[in-house]
Motif scaffolding. Structure first.
Motif: not given
Length: 444
Positions: A338-345
């Motif tokens: 399952e993807p989370t999307g790109n998160i940078s924090n």
């Protein structure tokens, strides 16, 4: 403008469909960025230049699916379109991007589909009034502590942007949001009898936090003063080190990379789901890591990633154990997760010991590197010391030069995280990390 680009993409598709052996376009994505910017440039405390501008551009991506030797690929290529371009110029860009996409052999992956989920908004106190009205407060925050006789701020630059983003795709995605991005760059100098020091630093933020800026300036003035009187780092060989501030972020970002679906797919990570990345026999503090797309005062906060995928907070490591990988739809599709999307924090919980506990025994504390390199595949790291302090059990002296090196995979079993926390743009975590028996190459 977006409707105009969509119309021209449709026209390009129609023209290409008449050509023999052409590769069919299978999708597109348009990202609009509308930036309102205010910029100040200072020499010492004197304003040298003020600049305000509005920028509007559109990034288009064309996707093409094709098969070669029974293997299906998704090719993609991107380009920037400006509002001042004519239809003929835009059409030419679309044709070039479409042609280039047919040569990119990425393994097939689906495009992000629309979601019915209503996302939380990114909030900022900069929205309370026009950007230009914040500039005097920002200026005052920078120069509030610039009161020393032997040193101060040599020059500074302030950038404050309001960014409107809209993402539209061929799958039906149409989302938009507004964020604020601030950046301060400044150079501090300090002159002692023997040497004059100049140091550059920058600070990223998305909220007006007077104390945060003031404290950063104070910190850099202290670092400049200490570096001016610092002695060469002695050859300590194997020594306990304390990483303080920014070096902590650089070190702990290793765990974000190790859990990335892209890194795993590219075989640059050996982290396994359900296993303790620090080992079952770890004696130090264990990593608990959460990705948070809505972190306050972070320029990386966003309700959607660049593909229009809706983001949510997700815990990646819990007491050292890898719960799940994180990443965009493409690489998560490759791993069938399952993807989370790109998160940078990212947030890393503190440990059981205080900084005072860490400083009871001899140590080398490093607050700044001239350069720090971390190999996320091997775990090797090395850095040239810009400023640190050596405590031999009796006295503490500032030092500079020399380097430290080690391997996080070997050292993480006895890695200790301070109770005290720090916040630096997209990071919340321990203020200090203690590592045992790290190689220290001195210059004296």
């Amino acid at each position: 403008m977006i409707e105009r680009i969509k119309k021209l993409i449709a026209e390009s598709v129609k023209l290409n469909s008449l050509e023999k052996d052409s590769i069919k376009m299978d999708g597109f994505k348009i990202i609009e960025n509308k930036i309102t910017a205010n910029e100040l440039f200072f020499v010492k405390k004197g304003l040298d230049m003020y600049r305000a501008k509005d920028v509007n551009n559109f990034n288009i991506t064309i996707y093409k699916n094709f098969t070669e030797e029974d293997v299906m690929y998704t090719g993609s290529s991107s380009a920037i379109i400006h509002p001042t371009m004519s239809d003929e110029e835009i059409l030419q860009v679309i044709e070039e991007v479409s042609f280039a996409a047919s040569f990119i052999k990425n393994k097939y992956y689906p495009l992000v589909e629309p979601s019915n989920k209503v996302q939380e908004e990114i909030t900022s106190n900069f929205s309370e009034k026009p950007l230009s009205e914040w500039l005097p407060t920002l200026t005052d925050a920078i120069y509030n502590s610039d009161t020393c006789d032997k040193g101060g701020i040599n020059s500074s630059e302030i950038f404050l942007n309001k960014v409107y983003t809209r993402i539209v795709s061929s799958t039906g995605i149409d989302v938009s949001f507004t964020t604020y991005k601030g950046e301060i760059e400044f150079i501090t100098n300090w002159k002692e009898d023997t040497e004059e020091i100049e140091l550059y630093t920058h600070l990223d933020f998305s909220d007006m936090d007077y104390d945060l800026i003031d404290e950063k300036v104070k910190e850099m003035l202290i670092i400049s003063k200490e570096k001016a009187i610092a002695s060469p780092t002695p050859a300590l060989e194997k020594y306990n080190i304390l990483l303080n501030g920014t070096p902590v972020i650089e070190l702990l970002s290793y765990y974000v990379s190790q859990a990335s679906a892209k890194t795993v797919y590219n075989r640059m990570s050996t982290a396994k789901l359900g296993e303790n990345i620090q080992g079952d026999d770890a004696q130090g503090d264990l990593i608990t890591l959460t990705l948070d797309p809505f972190m306050k005062n972070s320029t990386n906060s966003s309700p959607y990633d660049s593909n229009g995928f809706p983001l949510n907070s997700v815990k990646i490591f819990n007491s050292g154990v890898l719960n799940r990988y994180h990443g965009d739809l493409r690489h998560c599709h490759y791993l069938n997760i399952e993807p989370t999307g790109n998160i940078s924090n990212f947030i890393i919980e503190g440990g059981k010991h205080s900084i005072a506990d860490f400083k009871m025994d001899p140590y080398l504390e490093i607050i700044a590197f001239s350069d720090f390199q971390m190999d996320t595949l091997t775990g090797d790291f090395a850095g040239e010391i810009r400023l640190g302090w050596v405590f031999d059990g009796t006295s503490t002296i500032p030092v500079t030069g020399g380097s430290v090196s080690g391997n996080i995979k070997k050292l993480q079993k006895q890695m200790y995280l301070s109770k005290e926390m720090q916040k630096d743009n997209n990071f919340i975590g321990p203020k200090i990390v203690k590592l045992l028996d790290v190689s220290v190459a001195g210059i004296a």
